[in-house]
Scaffold this active site. Structure first.
Site, PDB file in Angstrom:
ATOM      1  N   ASN A  30     -13.763   8.470   4.945  1.00 29.20           N
ATOM      2  CA  ASN A  30     -12.956   9.145   3.926  1.00 29.20           C
ATOM      3  C   ASN A  30     -12.640  10.542   4.458  1.00 29.20           C
ATOM      4  O   ASN A  30     -13.502  11.412   4.469  1.00 29.20           O
ATOM      5  CB  ASN A  30     -13.745   9.210   2.611  1.00 29.20           C
ATOM      6  CG  ASN A  30     -13.052  10.063   1.568  1.00 29.20           C
ATOM      7  OD1 ASN A  30     -11.862  10.415   1.713  1.00 29.20           O
ATOM      8  ND2 ASN A  30     -13.766  10.412   0.511  1.00 29.20           N
ATOM      9  N   LYS A  81     -10.747  12.741   3.220  1.00 26.23           N
ATOM     10  CA  LYS A  81     -10.452  13.730   2.164  1.00 26.23           C
ATOM     11  C   LYS A  81      -9.148  14.473   2.527  1.00 26.23           C
ATOM     12  O   LYS A  81      -8.262  13.867   3.121  1.00 26.23           O
ATOM     13  CB  LYS A  81     -11.654  14.654   1.959  1.00 26.23           C
ATOM     14  CG  LYS A  81     -12.947  13.836   1.789  1.00 26.23           C
ATOM     15  CD  LYS A  81     -14.132  14.608   1.321  1.00 26.23           C
ATOM     16  CE  LYS A  81     -15.315  13.646   1.169  1.00 26.23           C
ATOM     17  NZ  LYS A  81     -16.514  14.302   0.641  1.00 26.23           N
ATOM     18  N   HIS A 139     -13.890   8.496  -6.834  1.00 26.01           N
ATOM     19  CA  HIS A 139     -14.719   9.341  -5.962  1.00 26.01           C
ATOM     20  C   HIS A 139     -15.228  10.526  -6.783  1.00 26.01           C
ATOM     21  O   HIS A 139     -14.520  11.040  -7.654  1.00 26.01           O
ATOM     22  CB  HIS A 139     -13.910   9.818  -4.756  1.00 26.01           C
ATOM     23  CG  HIS A 139     -14.763  10.506  -3.739  1.00 26.01           C
ATOM     24  ND1 HIS A 139     -15.148  11.822  -3.884  1.00 26.01           N
ATOM     25  CD2 HIS A 139     -15.342  10.063  -2.604  1.00 26.01           C
ATOM     26  CE1 HIS A 139     -15.935  12.142  -2.860  1.00 26.01           C
ATOM     27  NE2 HIS A 139     -16.066  11.093  -2.070  1.00 26.01           N
ATOM     28  N   GLU A 192     -15.401  13.544  -6.239  1.00 25.94           N
ATOM     29  CA  GLU A 192     -14.515  14.727  -6.259  1.00 25.94           C
ATOM     30  C   GLU A 192     -13.359  14.510  -7.240  1.00 25.94           C
ATOM     31  O   GLU A 192     -12.902  15.463  -7.882  1.00 25.94           O
ATOM     32  CB  GLU A 192     -14.021  15.017  -4.835  1.00 25.94           C
ATOM     33  CG  GLU A 192     -15.134  15.620  -3.990  1.00 25.94           C
ATOM     34  CD  GLU A 192     -15.102  15.269  -2.519  1.00 25.94           C
ATOM     35  OE1 GLU A 192     -14.044  14.864  -2.010  1.00 25.94           O
ATOM     36  OE2 GLU A 192     -16.158  15.390  -1.871  1.00 25.94           O
ATOM     37  N   GLU A 220     -22.675   7.053  -3.994  1.00 25.61           N
ATOM     38  CA  GLU A 220     -22.645   8.369  -3.366  1.00 25.61           C
ATOM     39  C   GLU A 220     -23.321   9.385  -4.285  1.00 25.61           C
ATOM     40  O   GLU A 220     -22.675   9.905  -5.214  1.00 25.61           O
ATOM     41  CB  GLU A 220     -21.196   8.807  -3.117  1.00 25.61           C
ATOM     42  CG  GLU A 220     -20.438   7.894  -2.178  1.00 25.61           C
ATOM     43  CD  GLU A 220     -19.295   8.635  -1.491  1.00 25.61           C
ATOM     44  OE1 GLU A 220     -19.296   8.662  -0.260  1.00 25.61           O
ATOM     45  OE2 GLU A 220     -18.434   9.200  -2.198  1.00 25.61           O
ATOM     46  N   GLY A 229     -21.477  16.226   1.528  1.00 25.05           N
ATOM     47  CA  GLY A 229     -21.065  17.447   2.202  1.00 25.05           C
ATOM     48  C   GLY A 229     -22.139  18.521   2.251  1.00 25.05           C
ATOM     49  O   GLY A 229     -21.866  19.663   2.576  1.00 25.05           O
ATOM     50  N   SER A 274     -23.457  12.503   3.469  1.00 29.31           N
ATOM     51  CA  SER A 274     -24.018  13.045   4.713  1.00 29.31           C
ATOM     52  C   SER A 274     -24.501  11.954   5.678  1.00 29.31           C
ATOM     53  O   SER A 274     -25.537  12.105   6.324  1.00 29.31           O
ATOM     54  CB  SER A 274     -25.135  14.052   4.421  1.00 29.31           C
ATOM     55  OG  SER A 274     -24.613  15.146   3.672  1.00 29.31           O
TER      56      SER A 274
HETATM   57  P1  13P Z   1     -19.980  13.557   3.537  1.00 30.00           P
HETATM   58  O1  13P Z   1     -20.237  12.413   4.488  1.00 30.00           O
HETATM   59  O2  13P Z   1     -19.191  14.664   4.137  1.00 30.00           O
HETATM   60  O3  13P Z   1     -21.233  13.989   2.861  1.00 30.00           O
HETATM   61  O4  13P Z   1     -19.025  12.955   2.380  1.00 30.00           O
HETATM   62  C1  13P Z   1     -19.384  11.790   1.730  1.00 30.00           C
HETATM   63  C2  13P Z   1     -18.227  11.340   0.908  1.00 30.00           C
HETATM   64  O5  13P Z   1     -17.899  11.932  -0.094  1.00 30.00           O
HETATM   65  C3  13P Z   1     -17.490  10.150   1.365  1.00 30.00           C
HETATM   66  O6  13P Z   1     -16.616   9.703   0.379  1.00 30.00           O
END
Ligand code: 13P
Length: 257
Positions: A11, A13, A101, A103, A173, A179, A219
């Site tokens: 992903n 983003k 997601h 976010e 997640e 992140g 992560s």
């Molecule tokens: P990270 O791998 O950067 O922690 O992000 C995870 C994520 O949100 C994947 O959709």
């Protein structure tokens, strides 16, 4: 043992313009060995503006890489300025769409109801939703993580029939691990993925629950992917930051080497 085919998705983003996106996929293809693709699905989920370029690259170079989108609108068309429909994504050979997601939930106000409408729209167009669920830190610390994730599942899967449920991918997640460099321990990630599978069995049936693939995200890195993927209920990874490095993502995809 399970015969669920692992699925590893990147992903991206809101990172990389379409020229950088082409380069990233070319480099990824260079770093991957043919056996890395064997028996598992590899997916990239770039921003919308790069989907067409990557679709063309995948087709012309016959890359065994799938295409996912990060979001869509629940309506097929209309006066929804700035939005993209699942039907448009289907025309670009997109095969998966991330729905809900964290976010999107936290920053764009997506409720389970909104996420549910997106899951329905994605399936209406023959695409597969990757339904994202996960608790925030405070919910974990107060012992409510299971309840929160189960509520998200139930709310996001309203009206999804048993045959559509069979096509789902779920991404667990934990928000506190996204992140942050913090990863759920393999045991904690496994425990929640097992909770999700048990809930799918309750909502649908044991065979459906046994067939649905559940990814872990938060992560994921080359150094921790193997142990996570070794858990019985973890069938893949949804990778954020590390998917922006072709070397790291190739190491993650190639974790069985
Ligand atoms: P990270 O791998 O950067 O922690 O992000 C995870 C994520 O949100 C994947 O959709």
């Amino acid at each position: 043992m399970t015969d669920r085919m692992p699925i590893i998705a990147g992903n991206w983003k809101m990172h990389r313009d379409h020229l950088e996106a082409i380069q990233l996929v070319q480099k990824l293809a260079y770093h991957l060995n043919p056996e890395d693709y064997e028996g598992q699905e590899v997916l990239v989920c770039p921003p919308f503006v790069s989907l067409r370029s990557i679709q063309t690259l995948i087709q012309s170079d016959k890359l065994p890489i799938g295409l996912g989108a990060q979001n869509c609108h629940d309506q097929d068309e209309g006066a929804f300025t700035g939005e993209i429909s699942a039907g448009m994504l289907a025309r670009l050979d997109v095969s998966y769409v991330l729905c809900g997601h964290s976010e999107r939930r936290a920053l764009f106000g997506e409720t389970d109801e909104v996420v549910n409408a997106k899951v329905v729209a994605v399936q209406r167009h023959g695409l597969r939703p990757i339904l994202c669920v996960g608790e925030v830190q405070e919910e974990r610390e107060s012992g409510r993580a299971d309840e929160v994730v189960i509520d998200q599942l139930r709310g996001s899967l309203q009206g999804i029939t048993i045959s559509d449920a069979a096509e789902l991918v779920i991404a667990y997640e934990p928000v506190w691990a996204i992140g942050t460099g913090l990863t759920a321990t393999p045991d904690d990630a496994q425990q929640m993925c097992a909770v999700i599978r048990t809930e799918l069995a309750a909502l649908y049936s044991q065979p459906i629950a046994d067939g649905v693939r559940i990814q872990y995200g938060g992560s994921v890195k080359p150094g921790n992917v193997r142990e996570l993927m070794g858990q019985p209920d973890i069938d893949g990874a949804l990778v954020g930051g590390a998917s922006l490095s072709s070397e790291d993502f190739a190491l993650i995809v190639g974790h069985r080497r």
